[in-house]
Design a protein around this motif. Sequence first.
Motif, PDB file in Angstrom:
ATOM      1  N   GLU A  49      33.860  13.391 -33.944  1.00 54.95           N
ATOM      2  CA  GLU A  49      34.466  14.575 -33.339  1.00 54.95           C
ATOM      3  C   GLU A  49      35.768  14.887 -34.066  1.00 54.95           C
ATOM      4  N   GLU A  50      35.879  16.089 -34.603  1.00 58.06           N
ATOM      5  CA  GLU A  50      37.040  16.441 -35.414  1.00 58.06           C
ATOM      6  C   GLU A  50      38.295  16.676 -34.578  1.00 58.06           C
ATOM      7  N   GLY A  51      38.146  17.147 -33.352  1.00 59.55           N
ATOM      8  CA  GLY A  51      39.320  17.408 -32.522  1.00 59.55           C
ATOM      9  C   GLY A  51      39.881  18.807 -32.741  1.00 59.55           C
ATOM     10  N   ARG A  52      40.640  19.284 -31.782  1.00 59.66           N
ATOM     11  CA  ARG A  52      41.237  20.617 -31.848  1.00 59.66           C
ATOM     12  C   ARG A  52      42.551  20.576 -32.616  1.00 59.66           C
ATOM     13  N   GLU A  53      42.835  21.656 -33.344  1.00 66.35           N
ATOM     14  CA  GLU A  53      44.092  21.780 -34.073  1.00 66.35           C
ATOM     15  C   GLU A  53      44.857  23.011 -33.578  1.00 66.35           C
ATOM     16  N   GLU A  54      46.174  22.949 -33.662  1.00 62.14           N
ATOM     17  CA  GLU A  54      46.988  24.095 -33.251  1.00 62.14           C
ATOM     18  C   GLU A  54      46.605  25.346 -34.027  1.00 62.14           C
ATOM     19  N   SER A  55      46.252  25.174 -35.282  1.00 58.38           N
ATOM     20  CA  SER A  55      45.915  26.318 -36.139  1.00 58.38           C
ATOM     21  C   SER A  55      44.583  26.968 -35.792  1.00 58.38           C
ATOM     22  N   ASP A  56      43.823  26.376 -34.846  1.00 64.76           N
ATOM     23  CA  ASP A  56      42.549  26.984 -34.445  1.00 64.76           C
ATOM     24  C   ASP A  56      42.757  28.346 -33.795  1.00 64.76           C
ATOM     25  N   SER A  57      43.939  28.574 -33.256  1.00 70.00           N
ATOM     26  CA  SER A  57      44.259  29.870 -32.659  1.00 70.00           C
ATOM     27  C   SER A  57      45.078  30.699 -33.638  1.00 70.00           C
ATOM     28  N   ASP A  58      44.508  31.788 -34.109  1.00 70.34           N
ATOM     29  CA  ASP A  58      45.235  32.671 -35.024  1.00 70.34           C
ATOM     30  C   ASP A  58      46.382  33.391 -34.325  1.00 70.34           C
ATOM     31  N   LYS A  59      46.311  33.507 -33.001  1.00 71.16           N
ATOM     32  CA  LYS A  59      47.334  34.224 -32.250  1.00 71.16           C
ATOM     33  C   LYS A  59      48.439  33.303 -31.734  1.00 71.16           C
ATOM     34  N   GLY A  60      48.353  32.009 -32.050  1.00 72.27           N
ATOM     35  CA  GLY A  60      49.403  31.081 -31.673  1.00 72.27           C
ATOM     36  C   GLY A  60      49.342  30.579 -30.249  1.00 72.27           C
ATOM     37  N   TYR A  61      48.171  30.731 -29.584  1.00 73.94           N
ATOM     38  CA  TYR A  61      48.063  30.303 -28.194  1.00 73.94           C
ATOM     39  C   TYR A  61      48.135  28.784 -28.030  1.00 73.94           C
ATOM     40  N   LEU A  62      47.909  28.043 -29.108  1.00 76.90           N
ATOM     41  CA  LEU A  62      47.932  26.579 -29.034  1.00 76.90           C
ATOM     42  C   LEU A  62      49.241  25.993 -29.558  1.00 76.90           C
ATOM     43  N   ASP A  63      50.167  26.831 -29.946  1.00 75.41           N
ATOM     44  CA  ASP A  63      51.437  26.342 -30.495  1.00 75.41           C
ATOM     45  C   ASP A  63      52.157  25.466 -29.474  1.00 75.41           C
ATOM     46  N   GLY A  64      52.594  24.311 -29.922  1.00 76.18           N
ATOM     47  CA  GLY A  64      53.309  23.382 -29.058  1.00 76.18           C
ATOM     48  C   GLY A  64      52.425  22.347 -28.405  1.00 76.18           C
ATOM     49  N   LEU A  65      51.095  22.530 -28.482  1.00 78.75           N
ATOM     50  CA  LEU A  65      50.177  21.581 -27.843  1.00 78.75           C
ATOM     51  C   LEU A  65      49.815  20.418 -28.771  1.00 78.75           C
ATOM     52  N   GLY A  66      50.095  20.568 -30.061  1.00 74.34           N
ATOM     53  CA  GLY A  66      49.752  19.507 -30.994  1.00 74.34           C
ATOM     54  C   GLY A  66      48.265  19.493 -31.318  1.00 74.34           C
ATOM     55  N   ASP A  67      47.903  18.656 -32.266  1.00 81.53           N
ATOM     56  CA  ASP A  67      46.498  18.520 -32.661  1.00 81.53           C
ATOM     57  C   ASP A  67      45.811  17.501 -31.768  1.00 81.53           C
ATOM     58  N   GLY A  68      44.536  17.765 -31.453  1.00 80.98           N
ATOM     59  CA  GLY A  68      43.755  16.841 -30.641  1.00 80.98           C
ATOM     60  C   GLY A  68      43.335  15.614 -31.437  1.00 80.98           C
ATOM     61  N   ASP A  69      43.049  14.552 -30.715  1.00 86.09           N
ATOM     62  CA  ASP A  69      42.656  13.305 -31.367  1.00 86.09           C
ATOM     63  C   ASP A  69      41.240  13.394 -31.919  1.00 86.09           C
ATOM     64  N   GLU A  70      41.064  12.858 -33.115  1.00 82.24           N
ATOM     65  CA  GLU A  70      39.738  12.704 -33.679  1.00 82.24           C
ATOM     66  C   GLU A  70      39.143  11.395 -33.174  1.00 82.24           C
TER      67      GLU A  70
END
Length: 275
Positions: free
Chosen positions: A111-132
């Motif tokens: 499982e690759e995990g979620r990354e902050e950059s997955d949201s082009d609109k910045g909705y994930l900014d500040g949440l950090g990258d998810g664990d792989e």
Amino acid sequence: MKTFTSLLSVLLLQGFLSQTALAQEERTAMVPLPSQDDFTRGEDGWALGLGLGIEYETAYEGSDEFGFEVDPAGALQWRRGNNIFYFAGEAIGWRGLRADTWLLEALVGFEEGREESDSDKGYLDGLGDGDEGLELVLQARHAFSADWRYWLVGRLVTGENGNLGLFGVGRRFGDQLDGSGLEANLVAVFHDSEFANKDFGITAQQSAASGLNETRVSSGLRSVGVDFNYRHHINDNWQIYGEALYEHFSSEVRSSPIARSNYEAEIGIGFIYVF
């Protein structure tokens, strides 16, 4: 008259044998389900199918942003009787048919995990990258008859980031026995709290960094959904496949600030060449 009768009997026998041989040749898949890659043509030994697919899908779990993604398709397989061992992308696994109506599967995937950059609109900014991490997937399908017209399905996904369970019913459309045609599944998905918060939870630290409310999601129903799988054999070597999925989130999941949409959806199409 006797000669004519004998000739007619021979022709009828040849026709019967031809139809039988055709039916046997047609049943090249271990189970006739479009969602199950089977490149072995019913023979023991190695098989390889390679291709490319393109998907239009949500950017991450709960996102209202969509985009295109190109992924490799196919697998390297080794068949022995009613068992297929395979390597496909970032997963290695086994699939086996038992008593004509039980399809069992086990695989280990990444499982690759979620990354902050997955949201082009910045909705994930500040949440950090998810664990792989690695995941173990165990699945069982039980058909009501050997032609796999209707079945029940159960799946367990367990790993370093929690556990997820899926239960549903499925139906196959068409009379093909070679793995082509259309398949549909109606499912309910459940998660434990660790898996739920991996995608939809917000810790105090993340809340301070992102400005989103701190959120803790409990275990329970995650979503209900429907998916479709289609496969067509263009010729002996080329296959075209398609898939579509719609998943509607539960009320608790929808209450998370990360879930900017009530659903997840994707549609994809691709081609595979069987060597």
